[in-house]
Write a protein that holds these residues in place. Structure first.
Motif, PDB file in Angstrom:
ATOM      1  N   LEU A  28       0.940  -1.162   0.069  1.00 14.49           N
ATOM      2  CA  LEU A  28       0.068   0.088   0.024  1.00 14.49           C
ATOM      3  C   LEU A  28       0.903   1.226   0.089  1.00 14.49           C
ATOM      4  O   LEU A  28       1.910   1.487   0.672  1.00 14.49           O
ATOM      5  CB  LEU A  28      -0.929  -0.060   1.089  1.00 14.49           C
ATOM      6  N   THR A  29       0.420   2.266  -0.634  1.00 13.72           N
ATOM      7  CA  THR A  29       1.120   3.684  -0.669  1.00 13.72           C
ATOM      8  C   THR A  29       0.829   4.246   0.578  1.00 13.72           C
ATOM      9  O   THR A  29      -0.198   3.869   1.559  1.00 13.72           O
ATOM     10  CB  THR A  29       0.539   4.685  -1.768  1.00 13.72           C
ATOM     11  N   GLN A  30       1.593   5.201   1.005  1.00  9.50           N
ATOM     12  CA  GLN A  30       1.703   5.841   2.313  1.00  9.50           C
ATOM     13  C   GLN A  30       0.328   6.498   2.399  1.00  9.50           C
ATOM     14  O   GLN A  30      -0.501   6.774   3.581  1.00  9.50           O
ATOM     15  CB  GLN A  30       2.868   6.669   2.621  1.00  9.50           C
ATOM     16  N   ASP A  31      -0.017   7.363   1.251  1.00  9.97           N
ATOM     17  CA  ASP A  31      -1.464   8.098   1.060  1.00  9.97           C
ATOM     18  C   ASP A  31      -2.565   7.482   0.635  1.00  9.97           C
ATOM     19  O   ASP A  31      -3.372   7.899   0.071  1.00  9.97           O
ATOM     20  CB  ASP A  31      -0.897   9.319   0.104  1.00  9.97           C
ATOM     21  N   PHE A  32      -2.574   5.909   1.033  1.00 10.01           N
ATOM     22  CA  PHE A  32      -3.599   5.065   0.623  1.00 10.01           C
ATOM     23  C   PHE A  32      -5.036   5.636   1.226  1.00 10.01           C
ATOM     24  O   PHE A  32      -5.289   6.111   2.245  1.00 10.01           O
ATOM     25  CB  PHE A  32      -3.230   3.711   1.405  1.00 10.01           C
ATOM     26  N   LYS A  46      -2.210   4.268   4.995  1.00  8.50           N
ATOM     27  CA  LYS A  46      -1.794   2.967   5.264  1.00  8.50           C
ATOM     28  C   LYS A  46      -2.171   2.497   6.566  1.00  8.50           C
ATOM     29  O   LYS A  46      -2.725   1.527   6.682  1.00  8.50           O
ATOM     30  CB  LYS A  46      -0.444   2.771   4.655  1.00  8.50           C
ATOM     31  N   GLN A 107      -6.942   1.105  -7.340  1.00 11.85           N
ATOM     32  CA  GLN A 107      -6.202   2.062  -8.248  1.00 11.85           C
ATOM     33  C   GLN A 107      -4.696   1.668  -7.670  1.00 11.85           C
ATOM     34  O   GLN A 107      -4.500   1.599  -6.490  1.00 11.85           O
ATOM     35  CB  GLN A 107      -6.572   3.312  -8.011  1.00 11.85           C
ATOM     36  N   THR A 108      -4.074   1.581  -8.767  1.00 10.86           N
ATOM     37  CA  THR A 108      -2.557   1.364  -8.539  1.00 10.86           C
ATOM     38  C   THR A 108      -1.835   2.890  -8.700  1.00 10.86           C
ATOM     39  O   THR A 108      -2.088   3.359  -9.562  1.00 10.86           O
ATOM     40  CB  THR A 108      -2.087   0.134  -9.081  1.00 10.86           C
ATOM     41  N   LYS A 109      -0.842   3.023  -8.002  1.00  6.91           N
ATOM     42  CA  LYS A 109       0.151   3.813  -8.148  1.00  6.91           C
ATOM     43  C   LYS A 109       1.509   3.194  -8.298  1.00  6.91           C
ATOM     44  O   LYS A 109       2.395   2.475  -7.505  1.00  6.91           O
ATOM     45  CB  LYS A 109       0.195   4.832  -7.313  1.00  6.91           C
ATOM     46  N   LYS A 112       2.197  -0.007  -6.455  1.00  2.45           N
ATOM     47  CA  LYS A 112       1.512  -0.341  -5.149  1.00  2.45           C
ATOM     48  C   LYS A 112       0.012   0.141  -5.286  1.00  2.45           C
ATOM     49  O   LYS A 112      -0.339   0.615  -6.319  1.00  2.45           O
ATOM     50  CB  LYS A 112       2.062   0.584  -4.053  1.00  2.45           C
ATOM     51  N   LYS A 114      -2.887   2.285  -4.298  1.00  2.00           N
ATOM     52  CA  LYS A 114      -3.247   3.775  -3.960  1.00  2.00           C
ATOM     53  C   LYS A 114      -4.629   3.606  -3.344  1.00  2.00           C
ATOM     54  O   LYS A 114      -4.846   4.614  -2.455  1.00  2.00           O
ATOM     55  CB  LYS A 114      -3.286   4.774  -5.182  1.00  2.00           C
ATOM     56  N   ARG A 115      -5.541   3.100  -3.746  1.00  2.00           N
ATOM     57  CA  ARG A 115      -6.962   2.897  -3.461  1.00  2.00           C
ATOM     58  C   ARG A 115      -7.717   1.467  -3.375  1.00  2.00           C
ATOM     59  O   ARG A 115      -7.508   0.801  -4.450  1.00  2.00           O
ATOM     60  CB  ARG A 115      -7.498   3.844  -4.204  1.00  2.00           C
TER      61      ARG A 115
END
Length: 135
Positions: A28-32, A46, A107-109, A112, A114-115
């Motif tokens: 997971l991204t930190q701003d998940f 996250k 959704q990926t970034k 990882k 993102k959502r």
């Protein structure tokens, strides 16, 4: 080129199928952001989401000791007019009283997640199930 969306969905399904949130810690991204159509406000971050998921999985495991409950995450696709097929999961929870299904979209970034969105729209009963249940 790798399809990170499908790889990440497989790991998310594996996490649900094993009730093991630790499988998502590096994914997971930190701003998940986690959003559910059953909850009024999203979980942002996250750590906040992982704490929620650890708690949810503990509750499910505990319920399994006193009642019949089955949780299954299956790879699937939804068809959209603008997208040929959107990969997703169909998450099914069965108890002695009822069966509930939700569509799980991500959704990926880069590599990882993102959502994550837990939805009843798009309708999980309209998804194309693949029979692939990652273990």
């Amino acid at each position: 080129m790798k399809n990170y969306e499908i790889e990440n969905l497989r790991l998310l399904a594996k996490s649900w199928n094993n009730l093991d949130a630790s499988l998502l810690e590096g994914l997971l991204t930190q701003d998940f952001i986690y959003e559910s159509q059953w909850v009024l406000s999203p979980l942002v971050g996250k750590d906040k989401f992982l704490n929620y998921l650890y708690s949810k999985f503990r509750a499910i495991k505990s319920a399994m000791h006193t009642q019949i409950i089955i949780v299954c995450a299956e790879m699937a696709f939804h068809k959209y007019p603008t997208v040929k097929e959107k990969p997703c999961l169909v998450l099914t929870q069965i108890t002695i009283v009822e069966m509930r299904q939700v569509s799980v979209l991500i959704q990926t970034k880069v590599e990882k997640i993102k959502r994550i969105d837990m939805c009843f729209i798009p309708d999980p009963s309209e998804a194309i199930l693949t029979g692939d249940i990652p273990k």
